[in-house]
Scaffold this motif. Sequence first.
Motif, PDB file in Angstrom:
ATOM      1  N   VAL A 155      11.407  39.678  41.361  1.00 14.00           N
ATOM      2  CA  VAL A 155      11.824  38.252  41.714  1.00 14.00           C
ATOM      3  C   VAL A 155      10.744  37.555  42.267  1.00 14.00           C
ATOM      4  CG1 VAL A 155      14.265  39.225  41.766  1.00 14.00           C
ATOM      5  CG2 VAL A 155      12.903  39.043  43.924  1.00 14.00           C
ATOM      6  N   GLY A 156      11.053  36.194  42.431  1.00 15.40           N
ATOM      7  CA  GLY A 156       9.962  35.382  43.029  1.00 15.40           C
ATOM      8  C   GLY A 156       9.907  35.755  44.598  1.00 15.40           C
ATOM      9  N   VAL A 157       8.719  35.678  45.245  1.00 13.36           N
ATOM     10  CA  VAL A 157       8.452  36.203  46.471  1.00 13.36           C
ATOM     11  C   VAL A 157       9.229  35.413  47.515  1.00 13.36           C
ATOM     12  CG1 VAL A 157       6.333  34.885  46.885  1.00 13.36           C
ATOM     13  CG2 VAL A 157       6.721  37.151  48.031  1.00 13.36           C
ATOM     14  N   PHE A 158       9.493  34.159  47.156  1.00 12.58           N
ATOM     15  CA  PHE A 158      10.479  33.192  48.072  1.00 12.58           C
ATOM     16  C   PHE A 158      11.967  33.473  47.879  1.00 12.58           C
ATOM     17  CE2 PHE A 158       6.732  30.005  47.543  1.00 12.58           C
ATOM     18  CZ  PHE A 158       6.125  30.353  48.738  1.00 12.58           C
ATOM     19  N   ALA A 159      12.097  34.248  46.942  1.00 16.36           N
ATOM     20  CA  ALA A 159      13.580  34.718  46.888  1.00 16.36           C
ATOM     21  C   ALA A 159      13.921  36.147  47.510  1.00 16.36           C
ATOM     22  CB  ALA A 159      14.061  34.792  45.391  1.00 16.36           C
ATOM     23  N   ALA A 160      12.681  36.786  48.160  1.00 16.22           N
ATOM     24  CA  ALA A 160      12.680  37.945  48.692  1.00 16.22           C
ATOM     25  C   ALA A 160      12.225  37.803  50.023  1.00 16.22           C
ATOM     26  CB  ALA A 160      11.719  38.900  47.948  1.00 16.22           C
ATOM     27  N   ARG A 161      12.356  38.952  50.961  1.00 17.23           N
ATOM     28  CA  ARG A 161      11.982  39.078  52.278  1.00 17.23           C
ATOM     29  C   ARG A 161      10.517  39.888  52.648  1.00 17.23           C
ATOM     30  NH1 ARG A 161      16.668  36.059  55.097  1.00 17.23           N
ATOM     31  NH2 ARG A 161      15.397  36.583  57.283  1.00 17.23           N
ATOM     32  N   ALA A 162      10.041  40.078  51.585  1.00 17.38           N
ATOM     33  CA  ALA A 162       8.732  40.767  51.497  1.00 17.38           C
ATOM     34  C   ALA A 162       7.594  40.442  52.358  1.00 17.38           C
ATOM     35  CB  ALA A 162       8.236  41.062  50.186  1.00 17.38           C
ATOM     36  N   PRO A 163       7.052  41.354  53.245  1.00 16.34           N
ATOM     37  CA  PRO A 163       6.055  40.745  54.296  1.00 16.34           C
ATOM     38  C   PRO A 163       4.910  40.313  53.523  1.00 16.34           C
ATOM     39  CG  PRO A 163       5.997  43.066  54.176  1.00 16.34           C
ATOM     40  CD  PRO A 163       7.100  42.648  53.137  1.00 16.34           C
ATOM     41  N   ASN A 164       4.513  40.387  52.194  1.00 15.88           N
ATOM     42  CA  ASN A 164       3.363  40.009  51.637  1.00 15.88           C
ATOM     43  C   ASN A 164       3.533  38.589  50.692  1.00 15.88           C
ATOM     44  OD1 ASN A 164       0.605  39.418  50.846  1.00 15.88           O
ATOM     45  ND2 ASN A 164       0.687  41.195  49.325  1.00 15.88           N
ATOM     46  N   ARG A 165       3.634  37.585  51.616  1.00 13.07           N
ATOM     47  CA  ARG A 165       3.852  36.372  51.433  1.00 13.07           C
ATOM     48  C   ARG A 165       2.793  35.102  51.804  1.00 13.07           C
ATOM     49  NH1 ARG A 165       9.279  36.658  51.872  1.00 13.07           N
ATOM     50  NH2 ARG A 165       9.592  34.336  51.744  1.00 13.07           N
ATOM     51  N   PRO A 166       2.834  34.120  50.993  1.00 11.08           N
ATOM     52  CA  PRO A 166       1.724  33.033  51.318  1.00 11.08           C
ATOM     53  C   PRO A 166       1.347  32.748  53.051  1.00 11.08           C
ATOM     54  CG  PRO A 166       2.967  32.395  49.672  1.00 11.08           C
ATOM     55  CD  PRO A 166       3.903  33.509  50.014  1.00 11.08           C
ATOM     56  N   ASN A 167       2.431  32.781  53.680  1.00 14.33           N
ATOM     57  CA  ASN A 167       2.451  32.869  55.323  1.00 14.33           C
ATOM     58  C   ASN A 167       2.969  33.815  55.687  1.00 14.33           C
ATOM     59  OD1 ASN A 167       0.729  30.271  55.654  1.00 14.33           O
ATOM     60  ND2 ASN A 167       2.633  29.236  54.950  1.00 14.33           N
ATOM     61  N   ARG A 168       2.544  34.706  56.429  1.00 11.51           N
ATOM     62  CA  ARG A 168       3.350  36.076  56.793  1.00 11.51           C
ATOM     63  C   ARG A 168       4.070  36.351  58.000  1.00 11.51           C
ATOM     64  NH1 ARG A 168      -2.140  39.327  54.489  1.00 11.51           N
ATOM     65  NH2 ARG A 168      -1.609  38.815  52.432  1.00 11.51           N
ATOM     66  N   ILE A 169       5.026  35.067  57.889  1.00 11.82           N
ATOM     67  CA  ILE A 169       5.817  35.064  58.928  1.00 11.82           C
ATOM     68  C   ILE A 169       7.215  35.685  58.640  1.00 11.82           C
ATOM     69  CG2 ILE A 169       7.146  33.495  60.449  1.00 11.82           C
ATOM     70  CD1 ILE A 169       4.834  31.357  59.741  1.00 11.82           C
ATOM     71  N   GLY A 170       7.565  36.662  59.779  1.00  9.90           N
ATOM     72  CA  GLY A 170       8.872  37.229  59.707  1.00  9.90           C
ATOM     73  C   GLY A 170       9.814  36.631  60.373  1.00  9.90           C
ATOM     74  N   LYS A 171      11.203  36.549  60.066  1.00  7.03           N
ATOM     75  CA  LYS A 171      12.242  36.029  60.835  1.00  7.03           C
ATOM     76  C   LYS A 171      13.194  36.972  60.977  1.00  7.03           C
ATOM     77  CE  LYS A 171      16.480  33.906  60.743  1.00  7.03           C
ATOM     78  NZ  LYS A 171      17.477  34.925  60.512  1.00  7.03           N
ATOM     79  N   ALA A 172      13.559  37.178  62.342  1.00  7.17           N
ATOM     80  CA  ALA A 172      14.771  38.203  62.532  1.00  7.17           C
ATOM     81  C   ALA A 172      15.530  37.750  63.609  1.00  7.17           C
ATOM     82  CB  ALA A 172      13.992  39.565  62.984  1.00  7.17           C
ATOM     83  N   THR A 173      16.970  37.987  63.413  1.00  6.82           N
ATOM     84  CA  THR A 173      17.980  37.745  64.395  1.00  6.82           C
ATOM     85  C   THR A 173      18.481  38.905  64.913  1.00  6.82           C
ATOM     86  OG1 THR A 173      18.747  35.625  62.841  1.00  6.82           O
ATOM     87  CG2 THR A 173      20.176  36.607  64.603  1.00  6.82           C
ATOM     88  N   VAL A 174      18.402  38.843  66.506  1.00  3.63           N
ATOM     89  CA  VAL A 174      18.342  40.168  67.101  1.00  3.63           C
ATOM     90  C   VAL A 174      19.259  39.964  68.170  1.00  3.63           C
ATOM     91  CG1 VAL A 174      16.201  40.850  66.324  1.00  3.63           C
ATOM     92  CG2 VAL A 174      16.424  39.810  68.614  1.00  3.63           C
ATOM     93  N   ARG A 175      19.801  41.062  68.782  1.00  2.57           N
ATOM     94  CA  ARG A 175      20.558  41.167  70.028  1.00  2.57           C
ATOM     95  C   ARG A 175      19.731  41.150  71.243  1.00  2.57           C
ATOM     96  NH1 ARG A 175      25.699  42.057  72.053  1.00  2.57           N
ATOM     97  NH2 ARG A 175      26.482  42.220  69.833  1.00  2.57           N
ATOM     98  N   LEU A 176      19.830  40.302  72.101  1.00  2.00           N
ATOM     99  CA  LEU A 176      18.989  39.912  73.324  1.00  2.00           C
ATOM    100  C   LEU A 176      19.835  41.142  74.363  1.00  2.00           C
ATOM    101  CD1 LEU A 176      16.599  38.936  75.097  1.00  2.00           C
ATOM    102  CD2 LEU A 176      18.112  36.895  75.573  1.00  2.00           C
TER     103      LEU A 176
END
Lengths: 152, 152
Positions: B85-106
Motif C-alpha cells: 500500500v502507499g507509505v502514507f496509508a501505513a505507519r511504516a518508519p521508512n517514510r519521507p519524514n521519519r516522525i513517529g506518533k504514539a498515544t501513550v499512558r502517562l
Amino acid sequence: MTNEVPPMTIKAIGVVRNEVKETPAERDWWTELVSEIVIDSSLTEALDNLDEFSHIIVLYWMHRVASARVPLKVCPMGRKRLPPVGVFAARAPNRPNRIGKATVRLLQRQGNILKVQGLDALDGSPVIDIKPYIPGYDSVDNAEVPPWITKR
Amino acid sequence: MTNEVPPMTIKAIGVVRNEVKETPAERDWWTELVSEIVIDSSLTEALDNLDEFSHIIVLYWMHRVASARVPLKVCPMGRKRLPPVGVFAARAPNRPNRIGKATVRLLQRQGNILKVQGLDALDGSPVIDIKPYIPGYDSVDNAEVPPWITKR
C-alpha cells in the motif's frame, strides 16, 4: 543531552490550501472547514490506499509563528484569564518544534490532492507527514483531562 | 511545489530510554512496555501540568531507519503476504519524514522525566514534541479502516 543528537531536517511533502489567512479566535471554528492538501506530485503513489480510511492524521508545520522566542508557559487555548500551563501541556503553536497534529476526515483523494474536513492549519502550511487514523492505536477510552481543558 | 518551502530544522527536546534495541516482530508487543522520556533539563518547566492528563501524544524521530531510499509502497505492518500500500496509508518508519506518533499512558512525571506506557519507540529515539491527548480533538467515533489493517 540534546547535543547527543544532531538537528534533524524535515522537508515539506505538500502544502495546505484553504481560505484561512489568520488563526480564528474560536477553536471550534475549524470543525466544518474543508481544506485541500496538495502533495508533491513525486509522492502521488505513496497516497494509494489512503482513501480506504475515513480519517487521517496530518502533521504540519505551524509556519506563521512570528516570535523567535519559545515560552515555557502559555495560557491554555489562548485564554488569558486561565493560569499559564507548561507548553507541552498545551497545543499552542509556539513550541520548541512547531509541528501541529490534526485528525481529520478524508473526504476525497484525487491524484495528489486530498480533500479533508476539520484541519486547523492556515493556508500555506507545509505538510510534513500523513498517516492513517487507526482507532486501536490512536484512540484511548476514558482518557482523563483537567477541568481547564473544557473551560470557556 | 515543495521548493516553495525551505527545509525545516527540528531539534530533539529529549530522548527515549528503555531496553528495546530492535523492533519486535509483533506490534502488540509494545502495549505493556514502560519507557522513560528524558526531556532536556532546560525545558523542565514546559512539562508543568502535563500530569493532569492521563494520556499524552509523543512525536519522535525513528532514528534507526538505515535505508537512505524511501519506498512509495510498503507491505502493511511489515507483513509480506499482504499487497503493498502507499507509505502514507501505513505507519511504516521508512517514510519521507521519519516522525513517529504514539498515544501513550502517562504514568508519572518527575522533574524532567516522564514515565510512559505503550510507547513504540526504540531506546535512544529523539523525542521532538509532547502534546496532551484531548479526546474531543484527537479521537474519532466510528472511524473506518480497511480490512487489511486488522489482518494477521
